[in-house]
Scaffold this motif. Structure first.
Motif, PDB file in Angstrom:
ATOM      1  N   LEU A  86       0.807  -1.215   0.000  1.00  0.00           N
ATOM      2  CA  LEU A  86       0.000   0.000   0.000  1.00  0.00           C
ATOM      3  C   LEU A  86       0.841   1.267   0.000  1.00  0.00           C
ATOM      4  CD1 LEU A  86      -2.824  -0.954   2.553  1.00  0.00           C
ATOM      5  CD2 LEU A  86      -2.957  -0.942   0.053  1.00  0.00           C
ATOM      6  N   MET A  87       1.934   1.271   0.768  1.00  0.00           N
ATOM      7  CA  MET A  87       2.677   2.505   0.970  1.00  0.00           C
ATOM      8  C   MET A  87       3.704   2.781  -0.117  1.00  0.00           C
ATOM      9  SD  MET A  87       3.197   2.228   5.116  1.00  0.00           S
ATOM     10  CE  MET A  87       4.001   3.830   5.282  1.00  0.00           C
ATOM     11  N   VAL A  88       4.362   1.742  -0.647  1.00  0.00           N
ATOM     12  CA  VAL A  88       5.403   1.966  -1.662  1.00  0.00           C
ATOM     13  C   VAL A  88       5.226   1.094  -2.905  1.00  0.00           C
ATOM     14  CG1 VAL A  88       7.153   2.806  -0.042  1.00  0.00           C
ATOM     15  CG2 VAL A  88       6.919   0.347  -0.438  1.00  0.00           C
ATOM     16  N   GLY A  89       4.186   0.280  -2.953  1.00  0.00           N
ATOM     17  CA  GLY A  89       3.948  -0.521  -4.143  1.00  0.00           C
ATOM     18  C   GLY A  89       4.931  -1.649  -4.342  1.00  0.00           C
ATOM     19  N   LEU A  90       5.432  -2.231  -3.254  1.00  0.00           N
ATOM     20  CA  LEU A  90       6.391  -3.329  -3.338  1.00  0.00           C
ATOM     21  C   LEU A  90       5.889  -4.508  -2.514  1.00  0.00           C
ATOM     22  CD1 LEU A  90       9.692  -1.312  -2.746  1.00  0.00           C
ATOM     23  CD2 LEU A  90       8.763  -2.015  -4.949  1.00  0.00           C
ATOM     24  N   GLY A 116       2.472   8.957 -13.563  1.00  0.00           N
ATOM     25  CA  GLY A 116       2.263   9.436 -12.213  1.00  0.00           C
ATOM     26  C   GLY A 116       2.525   8.361 -11.181  1.00  0.00           C
ATOM     27  N   LYS A 117       2.854   8.787  -9.974  1.00  0.00           N
ATOM     28  CA  LYS A 117       3.098   7.858  -8.885  1.00  0.00           C
ATOM     29  C   LYS A 117       1.826   7.717  -8.053  1.00  0.00           C
ATOM     30  CE  LYS A 117       8.049   8.794  -8.346  1.00  0.00           C
ATOM     31  NZ  LYS A 117       9.087   9.223  -7.401  1.00  0.00           N
ATOM     32  N   THR A 118       1.527   6.494  -7.637  1.00  0.00           N
ATOM     33  CA  THR A 118       0.358   6.251  -6.801  1.00  0.00           C
ATOM     34  C   THR A 118       0.713   6.232  -5.322  1.00  0.00           C
ATOM     35  OG1 THR A 118       0.665   3.865  -7.077  1.00  0.00           O
ATOM     36  CG2 THR A 118      -0.848   4.964  -8.600  1.00  0.00           C
ATOM     37  N   SER A 119       1.981   6.284  -4.967  1.00  0.00           N
ATOM     38  CA  SER A 119       2.400   6.333  -3.566  1.00  0.00           C
ATOM     39  C   SER A 119       2.971   7.712  -3.265  1.00  0.00           C
ATOM     40  CB  SER A 119       3.446   5.252  -3.272  1.00  0.00           C
ATOM     41  OG  SER A 119       4.576   5.418  -4.093  1.00  0.00           O
ATOM     42  N   SER A 120       2.659   8.228  -2.091  1.00  0.00           N
ATOM     43  CA  SER A 120       3.096   9.576  -1.746  1.00  0.00           C
ATOM     44  C   SER A 120       4.503   9.553  -1.166  1.00  0.00           C
ATOM     45  CB  SER A 120       2.117  10.192  -0.736  1.00  0.00           C
ATOM     46  OG  SER A 120       2.222   9.539   0.516  1.00  0.00           O
ATOM     47  N   GLU A 121       5.163  10.703  -1.249  1.00  0.00           N
ATOM     48  CA  GLU A 121       6.513  10.814  -0.717  1.00  0.00           C
ATOM     49  C   GLU A 121       6.516  10.698   0.807  1.00  0.00           C
ATOM     50  OE1 GLU A 121       8.163  14.407  -2.150  1.00  0.00           O
ATOM     51  OE2 GLU A 121       8.240  13.765  -4.245  1.00  0.00           O
ATOM     52  N   ALA A 122       5.453  11.208   1.451  1.00  0.00           N
ATOM     53  CA  ALA A 122       5.372  11.123   2.912  1.00  0.00           C
ATOM     54  C   ALA A 122       5.297   9.672   3.364  1.00  0.00           C
ATOM     55  CB  ALA A 122       4.154  11.898   3.412  1.00  0.00           C
ATOM     56  N   GLU A 123       4.457   8.867   2.707  1.00  0.00           N
ATOM     57  CA  GLU A 123       4.344   7.457   3.058  1.00  0.00           C
ATOM     58  C   GLU A 123       5.643   6.717   2.776  1.00  0.00           C
ATOM     59  OE1 GLU A 123       0.988   5.993   0.940  1.00  0.00           O
ATOM     60  OE2 GLU A 123      -0.406   6.446   2.561  1.00  0.00           O
ATOM     61  N   SER A 124       6.301   7.071   1.689  1.00  0.00           N
ATOM     62  CA  SER A 124       7.562   6.423   1.349  1.00  0.00           C
ATOM     63  C   SER A 124       8.617   6.690   2.415  1.00  0.00           C
ATOM     64  CB  SER A 124       8.052   6.911  -0.014  1.00  0.00           C
ATOM     65  OG  SER A 124       9.269   6.295  -0.365  1.00  0.00           O
ATOM     66  N   ARG A 125       8.680   7.936   2.897  1.00  0.00           N
ATOM     67  CA  ARG A 125       9.652   8.267   3.950  1.00  0.00           C
ATOM     68  C   ARG A 125       9.344   7.510   5.236  1.00  0.00           C
ATOM     69  NH1 ARG A 125       9.301  13.597   1.712  1.00  0.00           N
ATOM     70  NH2 ARG A 125       7.649  14.127   3.202  1.00  0.00           N
ATOM     71  N   ILE A 126       8.057   7.458   5.603  1.00  0.00           N
ATOM     72  CA  ILE A 126       7.674   6.721   6.813  1.00  0.00           C
ATOM     73  C   ILE A 126       8.038   5.245   6.666  1.00  0.00           C
ATOM     74  CG2 ILE A 126       5.699   5.935   8.175  1.00  0.00           C
ATOM     75  CD1 ILE A 126       4.359   8.629   7.553  1.00  0.00           C
ATOM     76  N   PHE A 127       7.739   4.677   5.511  1.00  0.00           N
ATOM     77  CA  PHE A 127       7.990   3.256   5.295  1.00  0.00           C
ATOM     78  C   PHE A 127       9.470   2.927   5.421  1.00  0.00           C
ATOM     79  CE2 PHE A 127       9.034  -0.319   2.547  1.00  0.00           C
ATOM     80  CZ  PHE A 127       8.143  -1.281   2.989  1.00  0.00           C
TER      81      PHE A 127
END
Length: 207
Positions: A86-90, A116-127
């Motif tokens: 959900l957060m980074v698509g992996l 376009g990216k479906t995951s946000s930068e904020a979620e990626s940083r948290i993950f």
């Protein structure tokens, strides 16, 4: 059969096509999956807190050990199967084919046709912050338990290192690809550093 971890056993496949239907209008800085983001950190941070405070909370080593292992197990399952997708698509997993051979499969969400990216930068940083920081803390706990001769805690600490380290390794492989790609990235980085140093020395001589 023993697990095999060679480039021949690695598949790069896309996530479910349904994931591509997620709206692309949200801003990159917005947390689009707050529940997943919360539980991505909740189980692993809770396990660390219980480990640090267990002697203050209860005198029962068994109760502390069971609680920590349950939290680590929930964290492993949630990060491996839910929050990463959900957060980074992996996503990654191991499967056995009809011949009995074990294959590591690494998934990455397809990029949309609009780019376009479906995951946000904020979620990626948290993950990635939670994924990298917590295993490092468990490694510190392992050395602390070893040097302080707390042998009974070594099994619990090593459980944290193994479970969270496995997720970290799996998602790094999802992110950068096969082991060959890891080697090429390291080689490219060292080459760039060498060229930068040579260029700096050359400019110094010319100056």
């Amino acid at each position: 059969s023993p697990l095999q971890d060679s480039s021949d056993d690695i598949e790069d496949v896309s996530l479910f096509d349904a994931d591509d239907d997620v709206s692309k209008r949200s801003k990159k800085s917005k947390i689009r999956h707050p529940v997943a983001s919360f539980f991505h950190l909740f189980f692993r941070v809770s396990a660390i807190v219980v480990y640090l405070l267990c002697e203050l909370l209860t005198s029962s080593f068994i109760a502390c050990m069971v609680t920590i292992i349950l939290l680590l197990s929930c964290d492993f399952w949630a990060v491996k199967n839910v929050t990463g997708r959900l957060m980074v698509g992996l996503r990654w997993w191991n499967q056995v084919d009809d011949d009995g051979r074990s294959h590591w499969v690494f998934e990455a969400r397809k990029v949309s046709a609009q780019g376009g990216k479906t995951s946000s930068e904020a979620e990626s940083r948290i993950f990635w912050l939670g994924l990298i920081t917590c295993p490092m803390i468990w490694v510190i706990f392992a050395f602390s338990a070893l040097f302080s001769f707390k042998v009974k805690w070594l099994a619990v600490v090593m459980m944290g290192v193994v479970l969270q380290g496995a997720n970290l390794y799996g998602y790094i492989r999802c992110k950068v690809g096969s082991r060959k790609n890891l080697t090429s990235m390291a080689t490219s980085y060292l080459g760039k550093q060498f060229l930068r140093q040579v260029s700096a020395q050359g400019l110094g001589i010319l100056g």
